[in-house]
Scaffold this motif. Structure first.
Motif, PDB file in Angstrom:
ATOM      1  N   GLU A   9      -0.921  12.435   5.016  1.00 26.97           N
ATOM      2  CA  GLU A   9      -1.767  11.578   5.860  1.00 26.97           C
ATOM      3  C   GLU A   9      -1.039  11.153   7.140  1.00 26.97           C
ATOM      4  OE1 GLU A   9      -2.742   8.470   3.127  1.00 26.97           O
ATOM      5  OE2 GLU A   9      -4.428   9.577   2.243  1.00 26.97           O
ATOM      6  N   ASP A  39       6.433   5.960  -4.219  1.00 26.73           N
ATOM      7  CA  ASP A  39       5.502   6.672  -3.339  1.00 26.73           C
ATOM      8  C   ASP A  39       5.995   6.715  -1.900  1.00 26.73           C
ATOM      9  OD1 ASP A  39       5.100   4.036  -2.632  1.00 26.73           O
ATOM     10  OD2 ASP A  39       2.909   4.170  -2.558  1.00 26.73           O
ATOM     11  N   ARG A  86       0.657  10.463   0.955  1.00 32.44           N
ATOM     12  CA  ARG A  86       0.987   9.592   2.092  1.00 32.44           C
ATOM     13  C   ARG A  86       1.679  10.391   3.203  1.00 32.44           C
ATOM     14  NH1 ARG A  86       4.555   4.977   1.146  1.00 32.44           N
ATOM     15  NH2 ARG A  86       3.599   4.090   3.001  1.00 32.44           N
ATOM     16  N   ARG A 105       6.764  -2.698   1.726  1.00 32.69           N
ATOM     17  CA  ARG A 105       6.871  -1.750   2.848  1.00 32.69           C
ATOM     18  C   ARG A 105       7.743  -2.269   3.996  1.00 32.69           C
ATOM     19  NH1 ARG A 105       5.063   2.141  -0.367  1.00 32.69           N
ATOM     20  NH2 ARG A 105       2.808   2.326  -0.517  1.00 32.69           N
ATOM     21  N   THR A 165       2.297   1.960  -6.912  1.00 37.80           N
ATOM     22  CA  THR A 165       1.911   1.938  -5.496  1.00 37.80           C
ATOM     23  C   THR A 165       1.344   0.570  -5.111  1.00 37.80           C
ATOM     24  OG1 THR A 165      -0.344   2.746  -5.896  1.00 37.80           O
ATOM     25  CG2 THR A 165       1.349   4.405  -5.511  1.00 37.80           C
ATOM     26  N   GLN A 211       3.157  -1.754  -2.019  1.00 34.71           N
ATOM     27  CA  GLN A 211       2.534  -2.212  -0.772  1.00 34.71           C
ATOM     28  C   GLN A 211       3.154  -3.517  -0.275  1.00 34.71           C
ATOM     29  OE1 GLN A 211      -1.742  -2.222  -1.415  1.00 34.71           O
ATOM     30  NE2 GLN A 211      -1.680  -0.048  -1.965  1.00 34.71           N
TER      31      GLN A 211
END
Length: 270
Positions: free
Chosen positions: A79, A46, A76, A21, A14, A18
């Protein structure tokens, strides 16, 4: 334990994801996703591409071999309030829990290429795709001068030789291999198309700090550092990677990193 599972559960991908993305979202926007499309995202991590697919209205199942990444993906999705995206553990070489012809689109961006049995992977992707569906893969290219191929090349030079019978994941970046593998799964080569594409790693700090992230959290690089440490060469490996990342950084600022990497985009029409 499955050595591939151990490799991807070893670190925390993860942290690397990042930096991936923005390009993940851009790639997904080019896939022509429409509301209600059934998508399998294989080797999903992820959710770098799975979550943008769901945001465009697709019903997405993310499958990954690493339990920690599946848990992170589900967290994720929750969320973000995405009830149309779920993640579960699975092996790209044997998707036994998935039914034949159940997905309109099968996506695997730098995922299924790392599974150890490439012919089985191709067969499974073809099996679960609907006859009118598509398969889209993003695969790193062996000996390519850009970032990821060079990270893996440098890392392998510090690592012990792979076990007998090991097939490099980078072989998925060779067009003739892709044609052979999908051909064995019943797909004629006329239905397979290729394009060179670019993926950008963006990181809000200096290139050497991104090297540190790879050293701490990316399974293949972690293994290389462990092997180099035993031979008293960890400093040499760090230096080589620092030079690589610095030379490839296209960011104008010293304290930000933006590194493009070339990959082979494969599209299979069922």
């Amino acid at each position: 334990m499955n050595p591939n599972k151990a490799l991807w559960e070893k670190g925390d991908f993860t942290r690397i994801a990042q930096s991936m993305r923005e390009s993940g979202e851009a790639l997904v926007k080019s896939l022509g996703i429409t509301k209600g499309l059934k998508v399998l995202d294989l080797g999903c991590g992820d959710g770098t591409t799975a979550l943008p697919e769901a945001r465009l209205g697709a019903d997405v199942l993310g499958v990954d071999i690493a339990k920690n990444l599946v848990e992170a993906g589900n967290k994720r999705a929750k969320e973000m309030g995405l009830t149309n995206c779920k993640f579960q553990e699975g092996d790209a070489s044997g998707l036994h829990e998935l039914k034949d012809q159940s997905f309109d689109l099968v996506v695997s961006i730098f995922g299924a290429m790392f599974a150890p049995k490439p012919f089985d992977v191709a067969k499974e992707m073809v099996r679960v795709a609907r006859p009118s569906g598509r398969i889209v893969m993003g695969n790193w290219i062996p000996n390519d001068p850009t970032l990821v191929a060079q990270i893996l090349k440098i890392s392998s030079s510090y690592s012990p030789p792979p076990p007998e019978g090991f097939i490099s994941p980078m072989t998925w970046g060779i067009e003739s291999n892709v044609i052979e593998r999908f051909g064995a799964a019943g797909v004629p080569k006329e239905k397979i198309s290729f394009a060179r594409d670019t993926y950008v790693f963006n990181f809000p700090s200096a290139p050497s700090k991104l090297v540190d992230e790879f050293a701490k959290y990316y399974g293949p690089t972690m293994n290389a550092f462990e092997a180099a440490e035993k031979n008293g060469r960890a400093g040499d490996l760090k230096k080589e990677l620092d030079v690589l990342f610095l030379n490839q950084n296209k960011s104008k600022g010293k304290d930000t990193t933006s590194i493009p990497a070339t990959f082979l985009r494969v599209t299979v029409a069922r």
